[in-house]
Write an enzyme that holds these catalytic residues in place. Structure first.
Site, PDB file in Angstrom:
ATOM      1  N   HIS B  15      -3.598  -2.959   5.996  1.00 48.33           N
ATOM      2  CA  HIS B  15      -2.633  -2.090   6.662  1.00 48.33           C
ATOM      3  C   HIS B  15      -2.775  -2.268   8.177  1.00 48.33           C
ATOM      4  O   HIS B  15      -3.580  -3.087   8.639  1.00 48.33           O
ATOM      5  CB  HIS B  15      -2.841  -0.629   6.246  1.00 48.33           C
ATOM      6  CG  HIS B  15      -4.193  -0.109   6.599  1.00 48.33           C
ATOM      7  ND1 HIS B  15      -4.394   0.806   7.607  1.00 48.33           N
ATOM      8  CD2 HIS B  15      -5.413  -0.398   6.107  1.00 48.33           C
ATOM      9  CE1 HIS B  15      -5.692   1.064   7.695  1.00 48.33           C
ATOM     10  NE2 HIS B  15      -6.328   0.351   6.800  1.00 48.33           N
ATOM     11  N   ALA B  16      -2.002  -1.503   8.933  1.00 48.32           N
ATOM     12  CA  ALA B  16      -1.908  -1.768  10.373  1.00 48.32           C
ATOM     13  C   ALA B  16      -3.259  -1.733  11.097  1.00 48.32           C
ATOM     14  O   ALA B  16      -3.593  -2.648  11.843  1.00 48.32           O
ATOM     15  CB  ALA B  16      -0.933  -0.781  11.015  1.00 48.32           C
TER      16      ALA B  16
END
Lengths: 136, 89
Positions: B15-16
């Site tokens: 994820h980010a």
């Protein structure tokens, strides 16, 4: 060093900056000003000027606004006579992340603004296109 | 050139914030880092490129590292993935 400032309607500018910092960590030379709906444009302009003066270290400031034609962009256009700025509209999170993580490697404000604009446009996807590309 | 397949163990996958950690670690090495999954190859030093891999937990990513410090880079990346990106699950 080029500075970066985000200027938008509502609370978007502050929130998108916080979100960006949450992902990549806090950075210097980045500022935000959210123009609230009932703010006086004259007061907003003076507050933005103050932040611009802080962010401009000599190479100018890249200003990311929400929408061409809106008050934040119009205020920045009026300030562009007084400050060294390039304005790019349509700020989005990938655009901001790209800008903040590459700001140190540009000396020319215009080149930087062009690159950030391209990245902001390039990083909008129709997700089904990406997923079908992966299945090939 | 080193090539290694590494499996994502953290709950949220790449994820980010995890991608940001991976890229920041990658940037500290001189070597070129390529990460691939399915038919997509990402530049391991660009967060936006890495995020395009869309890799959830359990994904096996292929890391290709090429350069003067490829050994150290691969070891550091492997450690970050094994530590589940220090996300404290």
């Amino acid at each position: 060093m080029i500075g970066i400032m985000i200027v938008t309607h509502g609370s978007l500018a502050d929130e998108i900056m916080k979100t960006c910092f949450k992902i990549i960590g806090e950075r210097d030379n980045v500022g935000a000003y959210s123009i609230q709906w009932d703010d006086d444009p004259g007061v907003a302009t003076r507050k933005i000027e103050k932040i611009l003066r802080r962010l401009d270290k000599g190479d100018g400031v890249l200003v990311l606004t929400d929408m061409f034609g809106g008050t934040p962009t119009n205020i920045m256009i009026s300030l562009s006579k007084k400050f060294t700025v390039e304005i790019v509209t349509g700020v989005n999170l990938p655009m901001l992340i790209k800008a903040v993580t590459t700001m140190g490697s540009f000396n020319d404000l215009s080149d930087f603004a062009e690159k950030v604009k391209q990245q902001g446009q390039k990083n909008i996807y129709k997700v089904s296109d990406i997923l079908s590309m992966k299945r090939v | 050139m080193l090539e290694k397949k590494l499996k994502l163990l953290n709950k949220l996958g790449l994820h980010a914030r995890a991608a940001a950690k991976l890229v920041q670690l990658g940037e500290s090495f001189k070597s070129e880092i390529k990460i691939s999954k399915d038919n997509v190859e990402a530049n391991g030093k660009s967060i936006l490129s890495v995020l395009l891999l869309a890799a959830p937990v359990g994904t096996e990513l292929i890391f290709k590292i090429n350069g003067p410090d490829e050994q150290e880079a691969m070891a550091a990346i492997r450690s970050l993935i094994e530590r589940k990106f220090d996300e404290g699950e």
